[in-house]
Structure formats: C-alpha cells, structure tokens
Design a protein around this motif. Structure first.
Motif, PDB file in Angstrom:
ATOM      1  N   ARG A  41     -19.359  -3.016   9.603  1.00 56.99           N
ATOM      2  CA  ARG A  41     -18.084  -2.825  10.243  1.00 56.99           C
ATOM      3  C   ARG A  41     -16.915  -3.268   9.460  1.00 56.99           C
ATOM      4  O   ARG A  41     -16.005  -2.778   9.273  1.00 56.99           O
ATOM      5  CB  ARG A  41     -18.240  -3.397  11.422  1.00 56.99           C
ATOM      6  N   GLU A  42     -17.201  -4.608   8.942  1.00 57.16           N
ATOM      7  CA  GLU A  42     -15.999  -5.198   8.136  1.00 57.16           C
ATOM      8  C   GLU A  42     -15.622  -4.664   6.784  1.00 57.16           C
ATOM      9  O   GLU A  42     -14.540  -4.696   6.372  1.00 57.16           O
ATOM     10  CB  GLU A  42     -16.208  -6.651   7.694  1.00 57.16           C
ATOM     11  N   LYS A  43     -16.550  -3.704   6.505  1.00 52.23           N
ATOM     12  CA  LYS A  43     -16.300  -2.888   4.852  1.00 52.23           C
ATOM     13  C   LYS A  43     -15.402  -1.931   5.366  1.00 52.23           C
ATOM     14  O   LYS A  43     -14.556  -1.632   4.496  1.00 52.23           O
ATOM     15  CB  LYS A  43     -17.930  -2.546   4.453  1.00 52.23           C
ATOM     16  N   ARG A  44     -15.721  -1.079   6.514  1.00 51.28           N
ATOM     17  CA  ARG A  44     -14.899  -0.113   6.885  1.00 51.28           C
ATOM     18  C   ARG A  44     -13.608  -0.665   7.226  1.00 51.28           C
ATOM     19  O   ARG A  44     -12.571  -0.021   6.780  1.00 51.28           O
ATOM     20  CB  ARG A  44     -15.668   0.581   8.144  1.00 51.28           C
ATOM     21  N   ILE A  45     -13.447  -1.825   7.834  1.00 46.83           N
ATOM     22  CA  ILE A  45     -11.953  -2.502   8.250  1.00 46.83           C
ATOM     23  C   ILE A  45     -11.246  -2.774   6.800  1.00 46.83           C
ATOM     24  O   ILE A  45     -10.054  -2.702   6.843  1.00 46.83           O
ATOM     25  CB  ILE A  45     -12.290  -3.702   8.922  1.00 46.83           C
ATOM     26  N   GLU A  46     -12.050  -3.174   5.958  1.00 44.29           N
ATOM     27  CA  GLU A  46     -11.416  -3.780   4.754  1.00 44.29           C
ATOM     28  C   GLU A  46     -10.685  -2.471   4.159  1.00 44.29           C
ATOM     29  O   GLU A  46      -9.848  -2.875   3.309  1.00 44.29           O
ATOM     30  CB  GLU A  46     -12.631  -4.091   3.603  1.00 44.29           C
ATOM     31  N   ARG A  47     -11.230  -1.204   3.960  1.00 44.26           N
ATOM     32  CA  ARG A  47     -10.577  -0.085   3.571  1.00 44.26           C
ATOM     33  C   ARG A  47      -9.354   0.243   4.251  1.00 44.26           C
ATOM     34  O   ARG A  47      -8.162   0.378   3.478  1.00 44.26           O
ATOM     35  CB  ARG A  47     -11.601   1.086   3.490  1.00 44.26           C
ATOM     36  N   ALA A  48      -9.244   0.088   5.662  1.00 41.60           N
ATOM     37  CA  ALA A  48      -8.063   0.378   6.304  1.00 41.60           C
ATOM     38  C   ALA A  48      -7.079  -0.847   5.916  1.00 41.60           C
ATOM     39  O   ALA A  48      -5.966  -0.599   5.743  1.00 41.60           O
ATOM     40  CB  ALA A  48      -8.321   0.498   7.775  1.00 41.60           C
ATOM     41  N   TRP A  49      -7.606  -1.972   5.694  1.00 40.29           N
ATOM     42  CA  TRP A  49      -6.569  -3.082   5.508  1.00 40.29           C
ATOM     43  C   TRP A  49      -5.909  -3.140   4.108  1.00 40.29           C
ATOM     44  O   TRP A  49      -4.793  -3.248   4.002  1.00 40.29           O
ATOM     45  CB  TRP A  49      -7.514  -4.496   5.510  1.00 40.29           C
ATOM     46  N   LYS A  50      -6.630  -2.487   3.060  1.00 40.20           N
ATOM     47  CA  LYS A  50      -6.115  -2.463   2.012  1.00 40.20           C
ATOM     48  C   LYS A  50      -5.004  -1.178   1.860  1.00 40.20           C
ATOM     49  O   LYS A  50      -3.953  -1.677   1.033  1.00 40.20           O
ATOM     50  CB  LYS A  50      -7.213  -2.031   0.773  1.00 40.20           C
ATOM     51  N   LYS A  51      -5.262  -0.318   2.508  1.00 40.99           N
ATOM     52  CA  LYS A  51      -4.292   0.795   2.687  1.00 40.99           C
ATOM     53  C   LYS A  51      -3.153   0.196   3.325  1.00 40.99           C
ATOM     54  O   LYS A  51      -1.947   0.602   2.836  1.00 40.99           O
ATOM     55  CB  LYS A  51      -4.829   1.984   3.358  1.00 40.99           C
ATOM     56  N   ASN A  52      -3.308  -0.530   4.480  1.00 37.79           N
ATOM     57  CA  ASN A  52      -2.044  -1.125   5.133  1.00 37.79           C
ATOM     58  C   ASN A  52      -1.192  -2.070   4.178  1.00 37.79           C
ATOM     59  O   ASN A  52      -0.185  -2.379   4.239  1.00 37.79           O
ATOM     60  CB  ASN A  52      -2.513  -1.948   6.407  1.00 37.79           C
ATOM     61  N   LEU A  53      -2.361  -2.848   3.454  1.00 34.85           N
ATOM     62  CA  LEU A  53      -1.383  -3.864   2.415  1.00 34.85           C
ATOM     63  C   LEU A  53      -0.470  -3.295   1.340  1.00 34.85           C
ATOM     64  O   LEU A  53       0.457  -3.576   1.115  1.00 34.85           O
ATOM     65  CB  LEU A  53      -2.538  -4.749   1.746  1.00 34.85           C
ATOM     66  N   GLU A  54      -1.184  -2.056   0.848  1.00 35.11           N
ATOM     67  CA  GLU A  54      -0.325  -1.059  -0.165  1.00 35.11           C
ATOM     68  C   GLU A  54       0.828  -0.695   0.382  1.00 35.11           C
ATOM     69  O   GLU A  54       1.838  -0.701  -0.266  1.00 35.11           O
ATOM     70  CB  GLU A  54      -1.357   0.128  -0.527  1.00 35.11           C
ATOM     71  N   SER A  55       0.939  -0.300   1.761  1.00 37.29           N
ATOM     72  CA  SER A  55       1.814   0.189   2.546  1.00 37.29           C
ATOM     73  C   SER A  55       3.128  -0.869   2.653  1.00 37.29           C
ATOM     74  O   SER A  55       4.198  -0.320   2.279  1.00 37.29           O
ATOM     75  CB  SER A  55       1.650   0.757   3.909  1.00 37.29           C
ATOM     76  N   LEU A  56       2.632  -2.116   3.106  1.00 38.21           N
ATOM     77  CA  LEU A  56       3.487  -3.189   2.946  1.00 38.21           C
ATOM     78  C   LEU A  56       4.049  -3.434   1.512  1.00 38.21           C
ATOM     79  O   LEU A  56       5.233  -3.973   1.493  1.00 38.21           O
ATOM     80  CB  LEU A  56       2.878  -4.323   3.736  1.00 38.21           C
ATOM     81  N   ASP A  57       3.303  -3.434   0.569  1.00 38.15           N
ATOM     82  CA  ASP A  57       3.890  -3.894  -0.777  1.00 38.15           C
ATOM     83  C   ASP A  57       4.875  -2.997  -1.240  1.00 38.15           C
ATOM     84  O   ASP A  57       5.790  -3.193  -1.897  1.00 38.15           O
ATOM     85  CB  ASP A  57       2.832  -3.806  -1.630  1.00 38.15           C
ATOM     86  N   GLN A  58       4.647  -1.420  -0.827  1.00 34.75           N
ATOM     87  CA  GLN A  58       5.564  -0.521  -1.254  1.00 34.75           C
ATOM     88  C   GLN A  58       6.949  -0.464  -0.701  1.00 34.75           C
ATOM     89  O   GLN A  58       8.098  -0.379  -1.095  1.00 34.75           O
ATOM     90  CB  GLN A  58       4.866   1.042  -0.878  1.00 34.75           C
ATOM     91  N   GLU A  59       6.665  -0.931   0.831  1.00 33.07           N
ATOM     92  CA  GLU A  59       8.034  -1.157   1.811  1.00 33.07           C
ATOM     93  C   GLU A  59       8.838  -2.440   1.372  1.00 33.07           C
ATOM     94  O   GLU A  59      10.118  -2.405   1.212  1.00 33.07           O
ATOM     95  CB  GLU A  59       7.562  -1.452   3.136  1.00 33.07           C
ATOM     96  N   SER A  60       8.169  -3.247   0.655  1.00 38.53           N
ATOM     97  CA  SER A  60       8.953  -4.573  -0.004  1.00 38.53           C
ATOM     98  C   SER A  60       9.388  -4.341  -1.143  1.00 38.53           C
ATOM     99  O   SER A  60      10.151  -5.030  -1.789  1.00 38.53           O
ATOM    100  CB  SER A  60       7.738  -5.741   0.364  1.00 38.53           C
TER     101      SER A  60
END
Length: 251
Positions: A232-251
């Motif tokens: 479960r946490e492995k799946r969540i990690e994939r989504a977390w990484k995508k969200n982190l990349e989006s935040l980095d691009q916005e900043s």
C-alpha cells in the motif's frame, strides 16, 4: 481552513458519537482523505492532527486498550526467550530426519512441540521488529495492543506516521514483516547447530512463500500483514513522487 480539514471535523463529530458503529460510508471517506494526506509532499499539520485523532478513536473501538510499550515488550521478550528454551528442551529428544515416514506418534509429537515453540518465539519477538523499524524511520510507537487476529503488535503513533515520507513508511512495514523471517532463520541455524533440526526451516519456507507472494501480488490489503501494508505504501509513494515533482516544477 482546507476542505479536507472541514471534512475531517465532520467525520470526527460522527465518530465520537458512537465509535463502534460508524457508518461504512463515513469510514470510507475518512480513509480516502488519509490516502490524500499521505500522497501530499507538504501535508497540513492540522489535517494530520485531526486525522490522527479520528484514527485513534476508531482503533480503540476496534482493538481495545493500548498498554505501555516498555514493560509489555519486556514481558513478551522474556516469553520469547522462554520459548527458545522450550525449543532447546524439545531438541533433546532425537528425530531422524532421514526417516520421516517412520516417525510414528512419538516422533510427530516431538516435531509438533518443536514447531509450537518456534511459532511462539516468532510471535512473541515479532514486536521487536516494529520497534527497530520505528526507531529508524522516526515513527513513534504508542504501546502494545492486539491486532485483528488477537496477536500482540505495536500501535503506531499516527501523527508521526503520517509525517514520515512514504519511502520510510514503506520500509518500516517491510522490515517489521521480514523480522519474522529473520527470527525463524536464526532459529534454524540454532536447531541445526544443536541437533541437526529442520523444523525452523519449514517455518522460514512458509514465511518466504507467504511474504514473497504478497509482495509479488502487489496486494495492499491489511489482511496480508506487514507486506500488505508495504504494498500500500509503495503505491502511495509513486503518487507522492509525482506530486512532489509537480510542486518542484511550480516553484
């Protein structure tokens, strides 16, 4: 105030009224929000506090009382060591592993005793794996309680759990699960050294098949034990990484 926080407050008001009879739709909505918080690289502190409060109420309603960690863990460790002593005692009765088919009732009784003692060691020492993993991951532990199968386990401090990055949560569960295999393997070494005993290898083989099968299946269900949580946490990690990349691009 975020929309998620408002929804969590609504859920809290429902949960506190009757924790043991929370509507299924409310539970489903709560865990959906928890997944969103886990996937958020910058989760809101108040959301974490509110979600942790709700989870603790639900947990207590389902599992009962949580006991102090250190004294109960000490008792369980002592019981585990007594089970090791019981296993060594059972090893004093010889078993001819080359003639399994000729054991008869006495032989199978000796094997059963060894198996029970090994299982007891694995069960009683299992919480130590969570303690070690928690220290490494920075996840605090509230104390000892029972799991859904009435076996001893360690209750996680949910606020520190939600604050931990998903890769740490993932490896927390992986190590806690693999600890049972580690325990059975050193018991196998002990049994082989003392009396050429293979009983613990059967337990180890079962754990390898079960835990490995859960990982390979990707099943995230909590009924699959620690490796189900790991998936479960492995799946969540994939989504977390995508969200982190989006935040980095916005900043």
């Amino acid at each position: 105030m975020t929309d998620r926080l408002l929804k969590l407050q609504e859920i809290l008001s429902i949960v506190t009224q009757n924790p043991k009879e929370v509507p299924g739709a409310t539970r489903k909505e709560f865990w959906r929000i928890v997944r969103q918080i886990k996937k958020d690289p910058r989760p809101d502190e108040q959301e974490i506090i509110q979600a942790s409060e709700i989870r603790n109420i639900l947990f207590q309603a389902a599992r009962g009382k949580t006991y102090p960690l250190v004294p109960v863990l000490l008792i369980e460790t002592i019981l585990g060591l007594l089970a090791v002593w019981g296993y060594l005692w059972a090893l004093e009765t010889p078993l001819n592993w080359g003639g399994v088919l000729t054991w008869g009732i006495p032989g199978w009784t000796t094997f059963a005793l060894r198996f029970v003692f090994i299982f007891a060691v694995v069960a009683f020492l299992y919480p130590i794996g969570r303690v070690i993993a928690g220290l490494w991951a920075g996840i605090k532990l509230d104390g000892m309680c029972r799991d859904e199968y009435y076996e001893p386990t360690v209750k996680i401090d949910y606020a520190t759990f939600l604050k931990a990055p998903p890769w740490k949560r993932k490896w927390f569960f992986f190590f806690a699960g693999i600890w049972t295999l580690i325990t059975s393997l050193w018991l196998w070494i002990l049994g082989m050294w003392v009396a050429g005993d293979y009983t613990a290898s059967i337990v180890a083989a079962f754990l390898i098949i079960f835990e490995g099968g859960v990982i390979l299946s990707g099943n995230p269900s909590a009924t699959r034990g620690e490796m189900g949580h790991y998936n479960r946490e492995k799946r969540i990690e994939r989504a977390w990484k995508k969200n982190l990349e989006s935040l980095d691009q916005e900043s």
